[in-house]
Design a protein around this motif. Structure first.
Motif, PDB file in Angstrom:
ATOM      1  N   ALA A   1       1.026   4.004   1.587  1.00 13.46           N
ATOM      2  CA  ALA A   1       1.653   4.720   2.695  1.00 13.46           C
ATOM      3  C   ALA A   1       2.795   3.975   3.232  1.00 13.46           C
ATOM      4  O   ALA A   1       3.455   4.734   3.731  1.00 13.46           O
TER       5      ALA A   1
ATOM      6  N   THR B   1       0.730  -1.313   0.272  1.00  8.50           N
ATOM      7  CA  THR B   1       0.095  -0.039   0.245  1.00  8.50           C
ATOM      8  C   THR B   1       0.911   1.278   0.205  1.00  8.50           C
ATOM      9  O   THR B   1       2.079   1.031   0.670  1.00  8.50           O
TER      10      THR B   1
ATOM     11  N   SER C   1      -7.288   4.519   2.095  1.00 14.81           N
ATOM     12  CA  SER C   1      -5.989   4.350   2.771  1.00 14.81           C
ATOM     13  C   SER C   1      -5.274   3.251   2.216  1.00 14.81           C
ATOM     14  O   SER C   1      -3.769   3.427   2.717  1.00 14.81           O
TER      15      SER C   1
ATOM     16  N   MET D   1      -3.425   4.924  -8.373  1.00 15.50           N
ATOM     17  CA  MET D   1      -3.822   6.449  -8.078  1.00 15.50           C
ATOM     18  C   MET D   1      -3.683   7.224  -9.453  1.00 15.50           C
ATOM     19  O   MET D   1      -3.288   7.034 -10.426  1.00 15.50           O
TER      20      MET D   1
ATOM     21  N   LEU E   1      -4.683  10.426   3.176  1.00 10.73           N
ATOM     22  CA  LEU E   1      -5.522   9.982   1.742  1.00 10.73           C
ATOM     23  C   LEU E   1      -6.873  10.160   2.063  1.00 10.73           C
ATOM     24  O   LEU E   1      -7.711  10.426   1.185  1.00 10.73           O
ATOM     25  N   GLN E   2      -7.362   9.874   3.102  1.00 12.54           N
ATOM     26  CA  GLN E   2      -8.949   9.550   3.376  1.00 12.54           C
ATOM     27  C   GLN E   2      -9.616  10.866   3.557  1.00 12.54           C
ATOM     28  O   GLN E   2     -10.636  11.243   2.965  1.00 12.54           O
TER      29      GLN E   2
ATOM     30  N   GLU F   1      -4.933  12.881  -8.463  1.00 18.48           N
ATOM     31  CA  GLU F   1      -4.716  12.471  -6.935  1.00 18.48           C
ATOM     32  C   GLU F   1      -3.338  12.404  -6.660  1.00 18.48           C
ATOM     33  O   GLU F   1      -2.895  12.827  -5.450  1.00 18.48           O
ATOM     34  N   TRP F   2      -2.266  12.216  -7.320  1.00 19.48           N
ATOM     35  CA  TRP F   2      -0.867  12.219  -7.174  1.00 19.48           C
ATOM     36  C   TRP F   2      -0.657  13.819  -6.709  1.00 19.48           C
ATOM     37  O   TRP F   2       0.136  14.029  -5.735  1.00 19.48           O
TER      38      TRP F   2
ATOM     39  N   LEU G   1      -1.963  14.734  -3.367  1.00 13.76           N
ATOM     40  CA  LEU G   1      -1.547  13.981  -2.292  1.00 13.76           C
ATOM     41  C   LEU G   1      -0.043  14.849  -2.002  1.00 13.76           C
ATOM     42  O   LEU G   1       0.159  15.004  -1.021  1.00 13.76           O
TER      43      LEU G   1
ATOM     44  N   ILE H   1      -9.408   9.567  -0.988  1.00 10.61           N
ATOM     45  CA  ILE H   1      -8.660   8.196  -1.659  1.00 10.61           C
ATOM     46  C   ILE H   1      -8.712   7.186  -0.507  1.00 10.61           C
ATOM     47  O   ILE H   1      -8.404   7.317   0.803  1.00 10.61           O
TER      48      ILE H   1
END
Length: 289
Positions: free
Chosen positions: A238, A236, A263, A270, A256-257, A274-275, A278, A261
């Protein structure tokens, strides 16, 4: 020099100059006469264009570029090819050969000094082992070029032109989309080369963006996050990102949440936007430490 795609002609020229293929340099010379004209036509949009070629072989693509462009600057690392090129390109006065490693050339200076005032394209039959380094060098330097039309391994073409957020996507895919609009043009079979490689190829075109109209807080930080995430793509997101940023996996999951997005998202899931979201948010998090 005509008939440079004729195997007999190429072999005769090579034997006369005592040339042998170098596996270390990934040398596979094109012998399919239909390929190089298509690459040259795609790159050189009018007769006032300047063209940069990376890796000349015996000059098959160089020949086609010289017919169409105002000037061609070809960068060739293999000194043994220079006398061959003197022969095969003798009829052209608009070609300059530079003996150098393209990854060590100041391309901004080259364009400024040799192709000033011209729209510039880059064309190449890239050895497989340097595909990503060369493409990233061309894009990251923000060169004043209009397009990059290159032949690469078929799988590399699929990866470079993939949509962000799909299984074929990697860190290089994201970077290519960030700097350009990529497109696969046509396939090239392994039998189009001498010697024939073990894989098929494809020609792709990258339409280089003049500028990136994206709300990015820090480009270097953005690419740092993307590269970290794809370095352990089966985990993942993270996990690897927390390691390089020094933020807890829990906090990254919360960010993320907050962005809508999940978690447990993995890098390949992605989306492009979104990148950006983030990276901007994590940049703020780091700035508040």
């Amino acid at each position: 020099m005509e008939q440079l795609c004729n195997i007999s002609v190429v072999r005769e020229v090579m034997e006369r100059h005592n040339f042998r293929f170098s596996k270390a340099l990934g040398q596979n010379f094109l012998i399919n006469p239909s390929v190089c004209p298509r690459i040259a036509e795609d790159g050189v949009r009018d007769s006032e264009y300047g063209a940069i070629e990376i890796g000349t072989g015996v000059g098959v693509l160089t020949n086609e570029l010289a017919k169409r462009a105002k000037k061609v600057v070809a960068i060739e690392i293999d000194e043994r090819l220079l006398p061959i090129l003197d022969e095969t390109l003798a009829e052209y006065d608009n070609v300059e050969i530079i003996h150098a490693d393209v990854l060590k050339v100041d391309l901004n200076r080259l364009i400024r000094e040799r192709l000033e005032g011209m729209d510039v394209c880059v064309c190449a039959n890239l050895p497989y082992y340097i595909t990503s380094p060369v493409i990233m060098a061309l894009l990251e330097q923000r060169l004043p070029i209009r397009s990059v039309t290159v032949m690469v391994q078929k799988e590399a073409a699929q990866r470079l032109c993939a949509q962000v957020g799909t299984r074929d996507c990697g860190a290089v895919t994201f970077a290519v989309r960030y700097y350009s609009e990529p497109k696969q043009l046509f396939a090239v079979s392994r039998g189009s080369f001498m010697p024939a490689p073990n894989v098929d190829s494809a020609v792709i075109r990258l339409e280089v963006r003049e500028r990136t109209d994206l709300d990015v807080r820090d480009e270097r930080f953005l690419f740092r996050v993307v590269k970290a995430a794809f370095s352990q793509r089966r985990k993942t997101l993270a996990n690897p990102v927390s390691s390089i940023l020094g933020l807890s996996k829990q906090r990254i999951g919360e960010v993320l949440q907050e962005l809508g997005i999940k978690s447990t998202v993995r890098a390949e899931e992605m989306k492009f936007e979104e990148w950006i979201l983030l990276a901007n948010r994590l940049f703020e998090e780091k700035g508040h430490e």
